[in-house]
Motif scaffolding. Sequence first.
Motif, short mmCIF file in Angstrom:
data_model
loop_
_atom_site.label_atom_id
_atom_site.label_comp_id
_atom_site.label_asym_id
_atom_site.label_seq_id
_atom_site.Cartn_x
_atom_site.Cartn_y
_atom_site.Cartn_z
N ALA A 113 -84.45 -10.54 -30.25
CA ALA A 113 -85.68 -11.31 -30.06
C ALA A 113 -86.88 -10.62 -30.69
O ALA A 113 -87.78 -11.27 -31.21
CB ALA A 113 -85.93 -11.54 -28.57
N VAL A 114 -86.89 -9.29 -30.65
CA VAL A 114 -88.00 -8.53 -31.22
C VAL A 114 -87.93 -8.55 -32.76
O VAL A 114 -88.95 -8.66 -33.44
CB VAL A 114 -87.97 -7.06 -30.73
N LEU A 115 -86.70 -8.48 -33.29
CA LEU A 115 -86.52 -8.44 -34.73
C LEU A 115 -86.77 -9.79 -35.39
O LEU A 115 -87.16 -9.85 -36.56
CB LEU A 115 -85.10 -7.98 -35.08
N ALA A 116 -86.56 -10.86 -34.65
CA ALA A 116 -86.74 -12.21 -35.22
C ALA A 116 -88.22 -12.45 -35.52
O ALA A 116 -89.09 -12.02 -34.76
CB ALA A 116 -86.23 -13.26 -34.24
N PRO A 117 -88.49 -13.13 -36.63
CA PRO A 117 -89.90 -13.43 -36.93
C PRO A 117 -90.49 -14.34 -35.85
O PRO A 117 -89.81 -15.23 -35.35
CB PRO A 117 -89.82 -14.16 -38.29
N PRO A 118 -91.74 -14.12 -35.48
CA PRO A 118 -92.35 -14.95 -34.43
C PRO A 118 -92.46 -16.41 -34.84
O PRO A 118 -92.71 -16.72 -36.01
CB PRO A 118 -93.75 -14.32 -34.26
N VAL A 119 -92.22 -17.29 -33.90
CA VAL A 119 -92.30 -18.73 -34.16
C VAL A 119 -93.68 -19.22 -33.71
O VAL A 119 -94.07 -19.00 -32.57
CB VAL A 119 -91.19 -19.49 -33.41
N SER A 120 -94.40 -19.86 -34.60
CA SER A 120 -95.75 -20.35 -34.28
C SER A 120 -95.66 -21.48 -33.26
O SER A 120 -94.63 -22.18 -33.18
CB SER A 120 -96.44 -20.84 -35.54
N LYS A 174 -96.97 -24.34 -33.46
CA LYS A 174 -96.72 -25.58 -34.20
C LYS A 174 -95.24 -25.75 -34.50
O LYS A 174 -94.68 -26.84 -34.33
CB LYS A 174 -97.53 -25.57 -35.50
N GLN A 175 -94.57 -24.66 -34.91
CA GLN A 175 -93.15 -24.74 -35.21
C GLN A 175 -92.33 -24.97 -33.95
O GLN A 175 -91.33 -25.69 -33.96
CB GLN A 175 -92.68 -23.46 -35.92
N GLN A 176 -92.76 -24.35 -32.86
CA GLN A 176 -92.08 -24.57 -31.58
C GLN A 176 -92.12 -26.04 -31.19
O GLN A 176 -91.13 -26.61 -30.71
CB GLN A 176 -92.72 -23.72 -30.48
N ASP A 229 -92.19 -25.83 -42.80
CA ASP A 229 -93.51 -25.98 -43.43
C ASP A 229 -93.50 -27.01 -44.55
O ASP A 229 -94.55 -27.58 -44.88
CB ASP A 229 -93.98 -24.63 -43.98
N ASP A 230 -92.33 -27.24 -45.14
CA ASP A 230 -92.26 -28.22 -46.24
C ASP A 230 -92.31 -29.66 -45.74
O ASP A 230 -92.46 -30.60 -46.53
CB ASP A 230 -91.00 -28.01 -47.08
N MET A 231 -92.15 -29.83 -44.41
CA MET A 231 -92.18 -31.16 -43.79
C MET A 231 -91.20 -32.13 -44.44
O MET A 231 -91.48 -33.32 -44.59
CB MET A 231 -93.60 -31.74 -43.80
N SER A 232 -90.05 -31.63 -44.82
CA SER A 232 -89.04 -32.48 -45.45
C SER A 232 -88.22 -33.24 -44.40
O SER A 232 -87.68 -32.63 -43.48
CB SER A 232 -88.10 -31.64 -46.31
N GLU A 269 -104.67 -30.41 -29.93
CA GLU A 269 -104.05 -29.98 -31.18
C GLU A 269 -102.59 -30.41 -31.25
O GLU A 269 -102.08 -30.78 -32.32
CB GLU A 269 -104.16 -28.46 -31.34
N ASP A 270 -101.91 -30.35 -30.09
CA ASP A 270 -100.50 -30.78 -30.04
C ASP A 270 -100.39 -32.27 -30.40
O ASP A 270 -99.51 -32.66 -31.17
CB ASP A 270 -99.92 -30.55 -28.64
N TRP A 271 -101.30 -33.07 -29.84
CA TRP A 271 -101.26 -34.51 -30.10
C TRP A 271 -101.56 -34.80 -31.58
O TRP A 271 -100.97 -35.71 -32.17
CB TRP A 271 -102.25 -35.26 -29.20
N ASP A 272 -102.43 -34.02 -32.17
CA ASP A 272 -102.70 -34.20 -33.60
C ASP A 272 -101.47 -33.88 -34.44
O ASP A 272 -101.16 -34.58 -35.41
CB ASP A 272 -103.87 -33.29 -34.04
N GLU A 273 -100.75 -32.84 -34.04
CA GLU A 273 -99.51 -32.48 -34.74
C GLU A 273 -98.44 -33.55 -34.51
O GLU A 273 -97.69 -33.90 -35.43
CB GLU A 273 -99.01 -31.11 -34.24
N ILE A 274 -98.37 -34.06 -33.31
CA ILE A 274 -97.40 -35.12 -32.98
C ILE A 274 -97.67 -36.35 -33.84
O ILE A 274 -96.73 -36.97 -34.38
CB ILE A 274 -97.48 -35.46 -31.47
N LYS A 275 -98.94 -36.71 -33.99
CA LYS A 275 -99.28 -37.87 -34.81
C LYS A 275 -98.88 -37.64 -36.26
O LYS A 275 -98.34 -38.54 -36.93
CB LYS A 275 -100.78 -38.15 -34.73
#
Length: 218
Positions: free
Chosen positions: A101-108, A110-112, A125-128, A158-164
């Motif tokens: 868990a420590v070695l893994a890159p942190p998840v933002s 937004k990504q969560q 991030d590419d939103m594909s 901010e979550d709702w903006d990302e959801i939209k």
Amino acid sequence: MKNIQILSGIVLIALGFTSCKDEKQEQAKKTIDSYVTYVDSVKNVAADDLKADWAAVEAEYGRRAENAKLALADLKDNAAETERINTSKVKYEEFKNSIAAVLAPPVSPKQQLRNTLFGEGKIGDDMSFAWVNAQNIHSVYQQFVHTVENNKDSYSREDWDEIKLMYEALDSRKNTVEKEGLSSEDNRKIAGLKIKFAPMYTVNRIGAKSEENKEAKK
């Protein structure tokens, strides 16, 4: 006299072979000791300190592990050393798993959020949305809308903006998928989910903004 010289020569050669053999065995044990010591030293370092150099740690571990494995061939009785190598290998893997868990890159955040809406790592991030097709698009909408419904009270503005943003991107993919043979039944079910989502988004987005304004005034 000549026979004595020949015998002496044979003895010296034999001693040389024995000495060489003993030296190889000694070196083999040192190589294995080095591997075992390295594993123990890595385990004694704090996970946060290892994080920046973990690639180098892994490379060095791999080199020493391979050398230790090759060294076994130079040992006449290698059962005990084989056991030491295997024990250290288990120790290293257990330690590696314990700090994963420590070695893994942190998840933002937004990504969560994207992971909960679509599945782990499906949207980056590419939103594909290329993985969404006529066969699975209904289930994608279903997971999206049901996830939003289940968590609507915990989302920030901010979550709702990302959801939209994600919803509109999914809708855009639907326009493409429709041309690829989306069934009328799935289309109908998706329409029902969209009708459910629209007012839920509007009401909760306004509510989240009002809550933030209220908090800001305190």
